[in-house]
Write an enzyme that holds these catalytic residues in place. Structure first.
Site, PDB file in Angstrom:
ATOM      1  N   ARG A  52       0.788  -0.986   0.019  1.00  0.00           N
ATOM      2  CA  ARG A  52       0.178  -0.065  -0.124  1.00  0.00           C
ATOM      3  C   ARG A  52       1.014   1.177  -0.029  1.00  0.00           C
ATOM      4  O   ARG A  52       2.124   1.245   0.161  1.00  0.00           O
ATOM      5  CB  ARG A  52      -1.170  -0.007   1.149  1.00  0.00           C
ATOM      6  N   GLN A 204      -2.453   2.703   9.826  1.00  0.00           N
ATOM      7  CA  GLN A 204      -1.057   2.852   9.017  1.00  0.00           C
ATOM      8  C   GLN A 204      -0.145   3.709   9.942  1.00  0.00           C
ATOM      9  O   GLN A 204       1.068   3.484  10.112  1.00  0.00           O
ATOM     10  CB  GLN A 204      -1.258   3.258   7.737  1.00  0.00           C
ATOM     11  N   ASP A 245      -2.075  10.691  -2.345  1.00  0.00           N
ATOM     12  CA  ASP A 245      -2.479   9.535  -3.478  1.00  0.00           C
ATOM     13  C   ASP A 245      -2.854   9.796  -4.775  1.00  0.00           C
ATOM     14  O   ASP A 245      -2.829   9.326  -5.937  1.00  0.00           O
ATOM     15  CB  ASP A 245      -3.674   8.755  -2.923  1.00  0.00           C
ATOM     16  N   ASN A 255      -5.524  12.128  -0.013  1.00  0.00           N
ATOM     17  CA  ASN A 255      -4.586  11.427   0.981  1.00  0.00           C
ATOM     18  C   ASN A 255      -5.303  10.713   1.761  1.00  0.00           C
ATOM     19  O   ASN A 255      -6.995  10.696   1.803  1.00  0.00           O
ATOM     20  CB  ASN A 255      -3.737  12.304   1.501  1.00  0.00           C
TER      21      ASN A 255
END
Ligand code: MRU
Length: 357
Positions: A52, A204, A245, A255
């Site tokens: 990821r 994350q 992203d 993001n």
């Protein structure tokens, strides 16, 4: 402090090789690699977030097109290129928001088609695909270092830096984007403490950012996402740095979900808010934030996080994986070609045209 010795992924062998992915769903408890030998297995790893982070996804998918292209048995050059194009389209369907995925998939498929149109045989088409995937991999490592170089001067010496999600070595194949800036600033002798939002629902920040920063020796403190505004008000944070992203032509930035709230709180408390990303995250075909496709993920990520019953079964769930921070909340975009400043419609157009930032 040392630069992070984290291997997010590697390709072993020639065109019949294997893609090995560090399974990020197991961190911080266990370091284990998943071997992918076909496009289906990579699609599954992408969907589960075993690999990821936008740049790492792009590199993995570049290799994934090679896996897909070779899987359909003996063919002529044009058949091999068509298999690469099918693999690219299939892998693109795994996750919609990180533009690096489609960018890398299409780039490798184009290289395959280019080799076929030069009259090569199927083996040369596979060779051309693998060299393009390797080039994307090399460029990612280089662009992380360039982002670090450009961004390090923006980091204050002393105090705290707030980040959200993981935009580090684990999200790339180099030193990271947002964390790349922090690694470079630390290498340059600056001292600071990183505050890592835990990043609900998949953590994350707590699982990945805190793991890689503590391995590198940079002090890190984890906080729950809802604690960020009061931390920003406390005066302990000198700046915020996050990854991206997808960045639209006007600078609006998608993001990890929660980034928008950090940007709002940072603006309210006059703390600079920076986005760090490679050029491959800028989508020239996307005019603005509302045009960015946002991935929606399974309700169980919210109601049963990590297997724990956290909400009654059957309740409605809102679980977008990303949000969009409007460009006017972003003080600078730290790219591999330099630091972009507002107005972004102009600075982005300039770098897309190959001119200096
Ligand atoms: O869902 P993820 O973990 O792939 O989301 C990752 C992020 O949102 C990162 O902040 C972003 O990709 C930047 S990575 C350099």
């Amino acid at each position: 402090m040392s630069l992070p010795a984290v291997e997010t992924l590697r390709w072993e062998g020639g065109v019949d090789g294997t893609l090995h992915l560090l399974d990020q769903t197991l961190l911080p408890g266990e370091v284990r690699f998943r071997a992918c030998r076909d496009a289906n297995s990579l699609w599954d790893a992408l969907k589960r977030l075993q690999v990821r982070g936008a740049p790492a996804i792009g590199v993995a998918v570049g290799y994934g097109v090679v896996l897909g292209a070779r899987s359909e048995g003996p063919r002529d050059a044009s058949g091999a290129a068509s298999a690469a194009e099918r693999a690219a389209a299939y892998l693109e369907s795994a996750r919609p928001t990180a533009v690096n995925l489609a960018w890398a998939a299409r780039r490798v498929a184009r290289a395959a088609r280019g080799a076929a149109s030069r009259g090569s045989d199927a083996a040369s088409v596979l060779d051309a695909s693998l060299s393009e995937a390797r080039a994307i991999h090399r460029e990612d490592v280089e662009s992380c270092s360039a982002i670090g170089r450009h961004g390090a001067p923006l980091i204050p010496d002393g105090g705290g830096v707030l980040t959200h999600c993981n935009a580090g070595a684990l999200a790339t194949t180099g030193i990271g984007t947002a964390l790349g800036v922090l690694y470079a600033a630390s290498e340059a002798g600056k001292r600071f403490e990183v505050f890592a939002d835990e990043t609900r629902p998949l953590l994350q920040g707590a699982r990945l950012t805190a793991w890689e920063l503590s391995r590198s020796g940079i002090p890190v403190t984890v906080l729950c996402d809802n604690m960020a505004p009061s931390l920003l008000r406390s005066g302990r944070i000198g700046c915020c740095v996050v990854g991206a992203d997808r960045i639209a032509r006007n600078g609006d930035t998608a993001n990890k979900i929660g980034t928008y709230g950090v940007a709002l709180a940072a603006r309210a408390h006059r703390v600079p808010f920076y986005v760090a990303a490679p050029m491959s995250t800028i989508d020239p075909s996307c005019p603005d934030g509302p045009s960015i496709p946002i991935e929606s993920r399974a309700p169980e990520e919210v109601t049963r996080p990590f297997g724990v019953e956290a909400a009654p079964r059957g309740v409605g769930v809102y679980n977008p994986a990303f949000d969009v921070t409007p460009h006017d909340l972003i003080d600078a975009i730290i790219a591999d070609r330099g630091v972009l400043r507002p107005p972004y419609a102009e600075s982005i157009a300039r770098v897309l045209a190959g001119r200096p930032a």
